[in-house]
Design an enzyme around this catalytic site. Sequence first.
Site, PDB file in Angstrom:
ATOM      1  N   GLY A 155      -5.125   6.637   4.160  1.00 57.12           N
ATOM      2  CA  GLY A 155      -4.054   5.826   4.752  1.00 57.12           C
ATOM      3  C   GLY A 155      -2.754   6.073   4.000  1.00 57.12           C
ATOM      4  O   GLY A 155      -2.744   6.705   2.933  1.00 57.12           O
ATOM      5  N   LEU A 156      -1.676   5.537   4.554  1.00 58.49           N
ATOM      6  CA  LEU A 156      -0.347   5.742   3.968  1.00 58.49           C
ATOM      7  C   LEU A 156      -0.246   5.106   2.583  1.00 58.49           C
ATOM      8  O   LEU A 156      -1.059   4.231   2.241  1.00 58.49           O
ATOM      9  CB  LEU A 156       0.708   5.083   4.893  1.00 58.49           C
ATOM     10  CG  LEU A 156       0.828   5.633   6.310  1.00 58.49           C
ATOM     11  CD1 LEU A 156       1.798   4.756   7.125  1.00 58.49           C
ATOM     12  CD2 LEU A 156       1.303   7.085   6.286  1.00 58.49           C
ATOM     13  N   SER A 157       0.740   5.523   1.843  1.00 56.90           N
ATOM     14  CA  SER A 157       0.996   4.921   0.535  1.00 56.90           C
ATOM     15  C   SER A 157       1.379   3.441   0.747  1.00 56.90           C
ATOM     16  O   SER A 157       2.285   3.141   1.511  1.00 56.90           O
ATOM     17  CB  SER A 157       2.152   5.656  -0.153  1.00 56.90           C
ATOM     18  OG  SER A 157       2.453   5.030  -1.361  1.00 56.90           O
ATOM     19  N   GLY A 158       0.653   2.562   0.126  1.00 56.90           N
ATOM     20  CA  GLY A 158       0.916   1.129   0.272  1.00 56.90           C
ATOM     21  C   GLY A 158       0.089   0.465   1.351  1.00 56.90           C
ATOM     22  O   GLY A 158       0.210  -0.743   1.599  1.00 56.90           O
ATOM     23  N   ALA A 159      -0.785   1.220   2.016  1.00 57.08           N
ATOM     24  CA  ALA A 159      -1.596   0.631   3.097  1.00 57.08           C
ATOM     25  C   ALA A 159      -2.660  -0.330   2.544  1.00 57.08           C
ATOM     26  O   ALA A 159      -3.055  -1.285   3.218  1.00 57.08           O
ATOM     27  CB  ALA A 159      -2.260   1.733   3.921  1.00 57.08           C
ATOM     28  N   GLY A 160      -3.140  -0.077   1.333  1.00 50.67           N
ATOM     29  CA  GLY A 160      -4.117  -0.991   0.726  1.00 50.67           C
ATOM     30  C   GLY A 160      -5.363  -0.326   0.156  1.00 50.67           C
ATOM     31  O   GLY A 160      -6.320  -1.001  -0.215  1.00 50.67           O
ATOM     32  N   LYS A 161      -5.365   0.988   0.034  1.00 49.26           N
ATOM     33  CA  LYS A 161      -6.557   1.732  -0.426  1.00 49.26           C
ATOM     34  C   LYS A 161      -7.008   1.309  -1.824  1.00 49.26           C
ATOM     35  O   LYS A 161      -8.177   1.016  -2.042  1.00 49.26           O
ATOM     36  CB  LYS A 161      -6.274   3.255  -0.415  1.00 49.26           C
ATOM     37  CG  LYS A 161      -5.843   3.785   0.941  1.00 49.26           C
ATOM     38  CD  LYS A 161      -5.519   5.266   0.898  1.00 49.26           C
ATOM     39  CE  LYS A 161      -4.320   5.640   0.053  1.00 49.26           C
ATOM     40  NZ  LYS A 161      -3.022   5.086   0.501  1.00 49.26           N
ATOM     41  N   THR A 162      -6.054   1.278  -2.759  1.00 51.36           N
ATOM     42  CA  THR A 162      -6.393   0.925  -4.147  1.00 51.36           C
ATOM     43  C   THR A 162      -6.860  -0.520  -4.235  1.00 51.36           C
ATOM     44  O   THR A 162      -7.867  -0.828  -4.877  1.00 51.36           O
ATOM     45  CB  THR A 162      -5.159   1.142  -5.061  1.00 51.36           C
ATOM     46  OG1 THR A 162      -4.809   2.523  -5.005  1.00 51.36           O
ATOM     47  CG2 THR A 162      -5.451   0.751  -6.501  1.00 51.36           C
TER      48      THR A 162
ATOM     49  N   SER B 178      -4.932  11.439   1.516  1.00 47.29           N
ATOM     50  CA  SER B 178      -5.637  12.472   2.282  1.00 47.29           C
ATOM     51  C   SER B 178      -5.112  12.610   3.710  1.00 47.29           C
ATOM     52  O   SER B 178      -5.785  12.257   4.666  1.00 47.29           O
ATOM     53  CB  SER B 178      -7.161  12.259   2.295  1.00 47.29           C
ATOM     54  OG  SER B 178      -7.570  10.977   1.952  1.00 47.29           O
TER      55      SER B 178
HETATM   56  P1  ADP Z   1      -2.418   2.208  -1.485  1.00 44.66           P
HETATM   57  O1  ADP Z   1      -3.484   2.333  -2.533  1.00 44.66           O
HETATM   58  O2  ADP Z   1      -2.925   2.421  -0.108  1.00 44.66           O
HETATM   59  O3  ADP Z   1      -1.196   3.000  -1.796  1.00 44.66           O
HETATM   60  P2  ADP Z   1      -2.103  -0.428  -2.612  1.00 44.66           P
HETATM   61  O4  ADP Z   1      -3.480  -0.969  -2.590  1.00 44.66           O
HETATM   62  O5  ADP Z   1      -1.588   0.107  -3.915  1.00 44.66           O
HETATM   63  O6  ADP Z   1      -1.947   0.673  -1.472  1.00 44.66           O
HETATM   64  O7  ADP Z   1      -1.074  -1.536  -2.091  1.00 44.66           O
HETATM   65  C1  ADP Z   1      -1.318  -2.337  -0.970  1.00 44.66           C
HETATM   66  C2  ADP Z   1      -0.470  -3.609  -1.039  1.00 44.66           C
HETATM   67  O8  ADP Z   1      -0.689  -4.344   0.150  1.00 44.66           O
HETATM   68  C3  ADP Z   1      -0.869  -4.506  -2.210  1.00 44.66           C
HETATM   69  O9  ADP Z   1       0.297  -5.082  -2.752  1.00 44.66           O
HETATM   70  C4  ADP Z   1      -1.737  -5.573  -1.528  1.00 44.66           C
HETATM   71  O10 ADP Z   1      -1.689  -6.792  -2.213  1.00 44.66           O
HETATM   72  C5  ADP Z   1      -1.080  -5.685  -0.154  1.00 44.66           C
HETATM   73  N1  ADP Z   1      -1.978  -6.169   0.924  1.00 44.66           N
HETATM   74  C6  ADP Z   1      -1.666  -7.108   1.818  1.00 44.66           C
HETATM   75  N2  ADP Z   1      -2.677  -7.341   2.674  1.00 44.66           N
HETATM   76  C7  ADP Z   1      -3.692  -6.508   2.295  1.00 44.66           C
HETATM   77  C8  ADP Z   1      -5.012  -6.284   2.785  1.00 44.66           C
HETATM   78  N3  ADP Z   1      -5.522  -6.943   3.836  1.00 44.66           N
HETATM   79  N4  ADP Z   1      -5.747  -5.351   2.178  1.00 44.66           N
HETATM   80  C9  ADP Z   1      -5.251  -4.655   1.130  1.00 44.66           C
HETATM   81  N5  ADP Z   1      -4.016  -4.836   0.611  1.00 44.66           N
HETATM   82  C10 ADP Z   1      -3.227  -5.756   1.187  1.00 44.66           C
END
Ligand code: ADP
Length: 184
Positions: free
Chosen positions: A12-19, A86
Amino acid sequence: MEQYGVTVWFTGLSGAGKTTISSEVAKILRSQGYKVEILDGDTIRKSLTKDLGFSRADRDENIRRIGFIANLLTRNGIIVLVAAISPYRQVREEVRQTIGNFVEVYVNASIETCEKRDVKGLYKKFRAGEIKGFTGIDDPYEFPLNPEIECQTERENLEQSVEKIINKIKELQVSNSLSLGCQP
Ligand code: ADP
């Protein structure tokens, strides 16, 4: 406890929630005695793949190396959680074929939402012209066509996303132990 090795691949996109989702899944599974490893793109790029950039070839190579490690761990019974943008379908399919026990999770949030979250300040840097080739803006993101799981993080909360993944992993643990039990 006999464990079924599987790679759960978050794209997923950067900031989507993967980590965020993968760390919560790991925390819960570890507290229940499972052996779990996380391969997070941000960490891996500072070590195993620090020689790589963000061209298509380098992004694909990044994924292949992560897939290589994920495969070794998976065949030794570890639950592997990969959190990496990815962006390209073809190499995701390639690692799926190599690993076999593979669950693809599409962590789906719009680019607008990801930019609003801007967890790592990368979108701001992009807007300031400090980085180029940003996935979802001026670099491609090919969303999965048939992911086993989709987490729509704009519509569901963290607990809901985590629950889907834990359920899937547990389902695989059960069906695998049944099929092993049936072998002569
Ligand atoms: P990625 O790893 O995809 O770049 P991050 O996990 O670092 O994204 O960041 C995702 C952000 O979105 C976090 O600040 C998280 O708290 C927020 N968020 C909001 N809703 C959700 C959700 N349902 N699942 C995961 N993250 C969420």
